[in-house]
Design an enzyme around this catalytic site. Sequence first.
Site, short mmCIF file in Angstrom:
data_model
loop_
_atom_site.label_atom_id
_atom_site.label_comp_id
_atom_site.label_asym_id
_atom_site.label_seq_id
_atom_site.Cartn_x
_atom_site.Cartn_y
_atom_site.Cartn_z
N LYS A 1 12.41 35.77 6.27
CA LYS A 1 13.01 35.43 4.97
C LYS A 1 12.49 36.32 3.83
O LYS A 1 11.50 37.04 3.98
CB LYS A 1 12.74 33.96 4.68
CG LYS A 1 13.43 33.01 5.68
CD LYS A 1 13.32 31.55 5.24
CE LYS A 1 13.99 30.63 6.23
NZ LYS A 1 14.00 29.21 5.77
N TYR B 1 24.30 28.43 6.05
CA TYR B 1 23.60 27.16 5.84
C TYR B 1 24.58 26.03 5.51
O TYR B 1 24.19 25.02 4.93
CB TYR B 1 22.57 27.32 4.73
CG TYR B 1 21.26 27.94 5.19
CD1 TYR B 1 20.48 27.33 6.17
CD2 TYR B 1 20.80 29.14 4.64
CE1 TYR B 1 19.28 27.89 6.59
CE2 TYR B 1 19.60 29.70 5.05
CZ TYR B 1 18.85 29.07 6.03
OH TYR B 1 17.66 29.61 6.44
N PHE C 1 18.82 20.39 -1.90
CA PHE C 1 18.15 21.70 -1.99
C PHE C 1 19.09 22.86 -1.66
O PHE C 1 18.66 24.02 -1.66
CB PHE C 1 16.91 21.74 -1.08
CG PHE C 1 17.18 21.49 0.38
CD1 PHE C 1 17.68 22.49 1.20
CD2 PHE C 1 16.92 20.23 0.95
CE1 PHE C 1 17.92 22.26 2.55
CE2 PHE C 1 17.16 20.01 2.31
CZ PHE C 1 17.66 21.01 3.10
N ARG D 1 10.30 27.83 18.09
CA ARG D 1 10.00 26.72 17.19
C ARG D 1 8.50 26.41 17.18
O ARG D 1 7.92 26.11 16.13
CB ARG D 1 10.84 25.49 17.56
CG ARG D 1 12.33 25.73 17.31
CD ARG D 1 13.19 24.51 17.52
NE ARG D 1 13.06 23.53 16.44
CZ ARG D 1 13.60 23.68 15.24
NH1 ARG D 1 14.28 24.76 14.93
NH2 ARG D 1 13.46 22.74 14.33
N THR E 1 8.67 22.93 9.49
CA THR E 1 9.42 23.47 8.35
C THR E 1 8.56 23.54 7.09
O THR E 1 8.56 24.54 6.37
CB THR E 1 10.66 22.59 8.07
OG1 THR E 1 11.45 22.54 9.25
CG2 THR E 1 11.49 23.15 6.93
N ARG F 1 4.27 29.63 9.98
CA ARG F 1 4.42 28.96 8.69
C ARG F 1 3.09 28.50 8.12
O ARG F 1 2.87 28.57 6.91
CB ARG F 1 5.42 27.82 8.81
CG ARG F 1 6.88 28.35 8.87
CD ARG F 1 7.81 27.30 9.33
NE ARG F 1 9.22 27.67 9.21
CZ ARG F 1 10.19 27.05 9.88
NH1 ARG F 1 9.90 26.05 10.70
NH2 ARG F 1 11.45 27.42 9.72
N ASN G 1 9.55 29.56 3.38
CA ASN G 1 8.75 29.27 4.58
C ASN G 1 8.81 30.39 5.63
O ASN G 1 8.61 30.16 6.82
CB ASN G 1 9.11 27.90 5.16
CG ASN G 1 10.54 27.82 5.68
OD1 ASN G 1 11.32 28.75 5.51
ND2 ASN G 1 10.89 26.72 6.33
N HIS H 1 13.20 31.50 9.78
CA HIS H 1 14.15 30.52 10.30
C HIS H 1 14.28 30.75 11.79
O HIS H 1 14.26 31.88 12.25
CB HIS H 1 15.54 30.70 9.65
CG HIS H 1 16.64 30.00 10.40
ND1 HIS H 1 16.89 28.66 10.24
CD2 HIS H 1 17.50 30.43 11.37
CE1 HIS H 1 17.88 28.31 11.07
NE2 HIS H 1 18.27 29.36 11.75
N GLU I 1 24.70 31.08 15.71
CA GLU I 1 24.00 31.88 14.71
C GLU I 1 23.94 33.36 15.11
O GLU I 1 24.07 34.25 14.27
CB GLU I 1 22.60 31.31 14.48
CG GLU I 1 22.65 29.93 13.81
CD GLU I 1 21.29 29.31 13.56
OE1 GLU I 1 21.24 28.34 12.78
OE2 GLU I 1 20.28 29.78 14.11
P1 CMP Z 1 15.44 26.71 7.80
O1 CMP Z 1 14.93 26.57 9.18
O2 CMP Z 1 15.85 28.06 7.37
O3 CMP Z 1 16.68 25.71 7.61
C1 CMP Z 1 17.02 25.17 6.37
C2 CMP Z 1 16.02 25.48 5.31
O4 CMP Z 1 16.09 24.66 4.15
C3 CMP Z 1 14.62 25.24 5.84
O5 CMP Z 1 14.30 26.22 6.78
C4 CMP Z 1 13.81 25.25 4.55
O6 CMP Z 1 13.44 26.53 4.15
C5 CMP Z 1 14.82 24.68 3.58
N1 CMP Z 1 14.47 23.31 3.25
C6 CMP Z 1 14.42 22.27 4.06
N2 CMP Z 1 14.06 21.16 3.39
C7 CMP Z 1 13.89 21.54 2.11
C8 CMP Z 1 13.52 20.85 0.95
N3 CMP Z 1 13.25 19.54 0.97
N4 CMP Z 1 13.43 21.56 -0.17
C9 CMP Z 1 13.72 22.89 -0.18
N5 CMP Z 1 14.08 23.58 0.91
C10 CMP Z 1 14.15 22.92 2.04
#
Ligand code: CMP
Length: 139
Positions: free
Chosen positions: A10, A50, A58, A86, A92, A103, A113, A116, A127
């Site tokens: 990212k 997404y 969010f 994972r 996450t 992470r 983070n 993905h 994807e």
């Molecule tokens: P990702 O695996 O890319 O999939 C969706 C993304 O949304 C996740 O990683 C986070 O980076 C983001 N995400 C998930 N929950 C939240 C949250 N509560 N606030 C902000 N970002 C979020």
Amino acid sequence: AVERTFSIIKPDATRRNITGKIIDRIESAGLKVVASKRIHMSRAQAEEFYGVHRERGFFGELVDFMISGPVIVQVLEGDNAVAKYRDVMGATNPANAAPGTIRKDFAESIEANSVHGSDGPDTAATEIKFFFKDNEIVG
Ligand code: CMP
């Protein structure tokens, strides 16, 4: 079984120039990078990718963040690749991620983070198709 998963490194990671450190974690876990490109996603692309999160509070911030800089999209191949990646990524929210995960060691926040990874084999296939043509994947 040998499987493929989809990864995004990212904008927080490209900004800090730590993509090599992250790819080292991936390769050290036995996952092979079989496709890779550095791109700057368009807003439309990020919104579609997404789309499953469109109704979440969010969503807007997530899209803004994902287009705030370049990313590296990759296809990873290996035994049990979806679950393995994972594990390598960690939770996450970096606050909940286990020691030694990407992470825990690199992420700045739940939004920034660093990586993905697909959440299952079906999602992985979708994807991968979203970003790569078959002939861009070389095992
Ligand atoms: P990702 O695996 O890319 O999939 C969706 C993304 O949304 C996740 O990683 C986070 O980076 C983001 N995400 C998930 N929950 C939240 C949250 N509560 N606030 C902000 N970002 C979020």
